[in-house]
Motif scaffolding. Structure first.
Motif, PDB file in Angstrom:
ATOM      1  N   ALA A  21       0.438   4.106   3.717  1.00  0.00           N
ATOM      2  CA  ALA A  21       1.824   3.638   3.683  1.00  0.00           C
ATOM      3  C   ALA A  21       2.115   2.733   4.877  1.00  0.00           C
ATOM      4  N   GLU A  22       1.663   3.150   6.058  1.00  0.00           N
ATOM      5  CA  GLU A  22       1.871   2.340   7.259  1.00  0.00           C
ATOM      6  C   GLU A  22       1.113   1.018   7.161  1.00  0.00           C
ATOM      7  N   GLU A  23      -0.083   1.061   6.617  1.00  0.00           N
ATOM      8  CA  GLU A  23      -0.871  -0.157   6.444  1.00  0.00           C
ATOM      9  C   GLU A  23      -0.170  -1.163   5.558  1.00  0.00           C
ATOM     10  N   VAL A  24       0.349  -0.694   4.439  1.00  0.00           N
ATOM     11  CA  VAL A  24       1.029  -1.597   3.499  1.00  0.00           C
ATOM     12  C   VAL A  24       2.292  -2.163   4.127  1.00  0.00           C
ATOM     13  N   LYS A  25       3.003  -1.361   4.884  1.00  0.00           N
ATOM     14  CA  LYS A  25       4.209  -1.849   5.559  1.00  0.00           C
ATOM     15  C   LYS A  25       3.870  -2.985   6.533  1.00  0.00           C
ATOM     16  N   ILE A  26       2.821  -2.763   7.325  1.00  0.00           N
ATOM     17  CA  ILE A  26       2.409  -3.789   8.300  1.00  0.00           C
ATOM     18  C   ILE A  26       1.945  -5.050   7.581  1.00  0.00           C
ATOM     19  N   ASP A  49      -6.606  12.452  -3.394  1.00  0.00           N
ATOM     20  CA  ASP A  49      -5.584  12.938  -2.468  1.00  0.00           C
ATOM     21  C   ASP A  49      -4.236  12.345  -2.879  1.00  0.00           C
ATOM     22  N   ASN A  50      -3.310  12.226  -1.937  1.00  0.00           N
ATOM     23  CA  ASN A  50      -1.952  11.770  -2.252  1.00  0.00           C
ATOM     24  C   ASN A  50      -1.718  10.302  -1.924  1.00  0.00           C
ATOM     25  N   THR A  51      -2.776   9.500  -1.930  1.00  0.00           N
ATOM     26  CA  THR A  51      -2.636   8.079  -1.620  1.00  0.00           C
ATOM     27  C   THR A  51      -1.600   7.405  -2.512  1.00  0.00           C
ATOM     28  N   ALA A  52      -1.720   7.568  -3.831  1.00  0.00           N
ATOM     29  CA  ALA A  52      -0.799   6.921  -4.763  1.00  0.00           C
ATOM     30  C   ALA A  52       0.634   7.401  -4.566  1.00  0.00           C
ATOM     31  N   LYS A  53       0.818   8.701  -4.329  1.00  0.00           N
ATOM     32  CA  LYS A  53       2.169   9.244  -4.132  1.00  0.00           C
ATOM     33  C   LYS A  53       2.826   8.643  -2.902  1.00  0.00           C
ATOM     34  N   LYS A  54       2.042   8.446  -1.846  1.00  0.00           N
ATOM     35  CA  LYS A  54       2.573   7.824  -0.633  1.00  0.00           C
ATOM     36  C   LYS A  54       3.026   6.388  -0.899  1.00  0.00           C
ATOM     37  N   LEU A  55       2.276   5.689  -1.756  1.00  0.00           N
ATOM     38  CA  LEU A  55       2.593   4.295  -2.054  1.00  0.00           C
ATOM     39  C   LEU A  55       3.821   4.174  -2.941  1.00  0.00           C
ATOM     40  N   VAL A  56       3.943   5.053  -3.915  1.00  0.00           N
ATOM     41  CA  VAL A  56       5.100   5.021  -4.831  1.00  0.00           C
ATOM     42  C   VAL A  56       6.405   5.130  -4.048  1.00  0.00           C
ATOM     43  N   LEU A  58       7.180   3.905  -1.319  1.00  0.00           N
ATOM     44  CA  LEU A  58       7.554   2.675  -0.612  1.00  0.00           C
ATOM     45  C   LEU A  58       8.514   1.810  -1.423  1.00  0.00           C
ATOM     46  N   LYS A  59       8.402   1.878  -2.751  1.00  0.00           N
ATOM     47  CA  LYS A  59       9.258   1.076  -3.649  1.00  0.00           C
ATOM     48  C   LYS A  59       9.245  -0.402  -3.254  1.00  0.00           C
ATOM     49  N   ASN A  60       8.037  -0.914  -3.083  1.00  0.00           N
ATOM     50  CA  ASN A  60       7.844  -2.306  -2.651  1.00  0.00           C
ATOM     51  C   ASN A  60       7.577  -3.172  -3.871  1.00  0.00           C
ATOM     52  N   LYS A  61       8.380  -4.203  -4.080  1.00  0.00           N
ATOM     53  CA  LYS A  61       8.253  -5.049  -5.268  1.00  0.00           C
ATOM     54  C   LYS A  61       6.961  -5.865  -5.278  1.00  0.00           C
ATOM     55  N   HIS A  62       6.353  -6.036  -4.110  1.00  0.00           N
ATOM     56  CA  HIS A  62       5.104  -6.811  -4.024  1.00  0.00           C
ATOM     57  C   HIS A  62       3.863  -5.947  -4.240  1.00  0.00           C
ATOM     58  N   LEU A  63       4.056  -4.648  -4.320  1.00  0.00           N
ATOM     59  CA  LEU A  63       2.942  -3.699  -4.360  1.00  0.00           C
ATOM     60  C   LEU A  63       2.578  -3.308  -5.788  1.00  0.00           C
TER      61      LEU A  63
END
Length: 247
Positions: A21-26, A49-56, A58-63
């Motif tokens: 999540a922090e990586e995608v934010k940066i 693991d919970n990688t996908a849940k962490k990303l969801v 974020l609600k990032n339109k570019h992701l």
């Protein structure tokens, strides 16, 4: 930057719930400063693991969150992402926060200035800032020497997990990639060379290696042997079978 409408950046993620999540934010912050659209494609290499849940969250339109159930390897994950990417420029960057994504705009500038087919992040670039253990430097030198002898690459550093491709070049090259795990970078360059994508330039990186040394572990040496085996397989397909010549 001329003629770029969309940048696609693939992140292969294997058990990255702690940092993804922090990586995608940066990364999103870096890419948002560019004068064109972009998409970030995170490929979950095995739903372990919970990688996908962490990303969801974020609600990032570019992701775009991609993936599959069983772990297949970094090479497979990147190929999977490239196949889904729609950018005029398609690239990838490793997960794990070793690499600073702030150097991506520099790599894009180099691509534009040189009309490059491929831009390669390089630890050996004179402007790179690298914190890297000695044993990794020794292994990198040895493997680099071997691959230069076998394949005649002009690129000094083939192994850094940050590369950019023209969109057509990425799709052409990755459509022929077979190796799923180790030495897939070598196959990428071998295929690029065979297909005539020879305008390859190296870009500076900022690398702070965070990995734990496994230099004495059995698993580490299995990885080394697997890399050598995969490298030999690429050489065999390239020089003996002429597999990459086939359409």
């Amino acid at each position: 930057m001329k003629n770029i409408r969309l940048l696609s950046l693939v992140i292969p993620a294997y058990k990255q719930e702690k940092t993804i999540a922090e990586e995608v934010k940066i990364l999103d912050e870096v890419l948002s400063s560019l004068p064109f659209e972009y998409e970030i494609l995170v490929v979950e290499d095995g739903r372990l693991d919970n990688t996908a849940k962490k990303l969801v969250k974020l609600k990032n339109k570019h992701l775009k969150i991609l993936g599959y159930e069983k772990n297949q390897g970094k090479g497979f994950a990147i190929k999977f992402g490239v196949e889904k990417a729609k950018g005029d420029i398609i690239g990838f960057i490793d997960a794990g926060m070793d690499l600073d994504p702030s150097e991506i705009p520099v790599a894009l500038d180099l691509m534009q200035w040189n009309n490059a087919d491929i831009i390669v992040g390089s630890k050996l670039h004179p402007e790179s800032q690298v914190s890297y253990p000695l044993w990794r430097k020794i292994l990198s030198w040895g493997y680099r020497t071997l691959t230069h002898v076998l394949f005649g690459f002009t690129v000094k550093d083939t192994q850094v997990g940050m590369k950019l491709f023209k969109g057509k070049a990425a799709h052409d090259i990755f459509s022929k990639i077979i190796i799923k795990r180790y030495a897939f970078d070598i196959e990428v360059f071998a295929v690029a060379q065979k297909l005539g994508y020879t305008r390859i330039y190296e870009a500076p990186i900022k690398l702070n290696f965070n990995g734990v040394s496994t230099i004495t572990s059995t698993g580490f040496w299995k990885i080394i042997l697997s890399m050598l085996w995969d490298t030999a397989a690429v050489f065999y397909r390239l020089r003996i079978l002429h597999y990459y010549d086939k359409k």
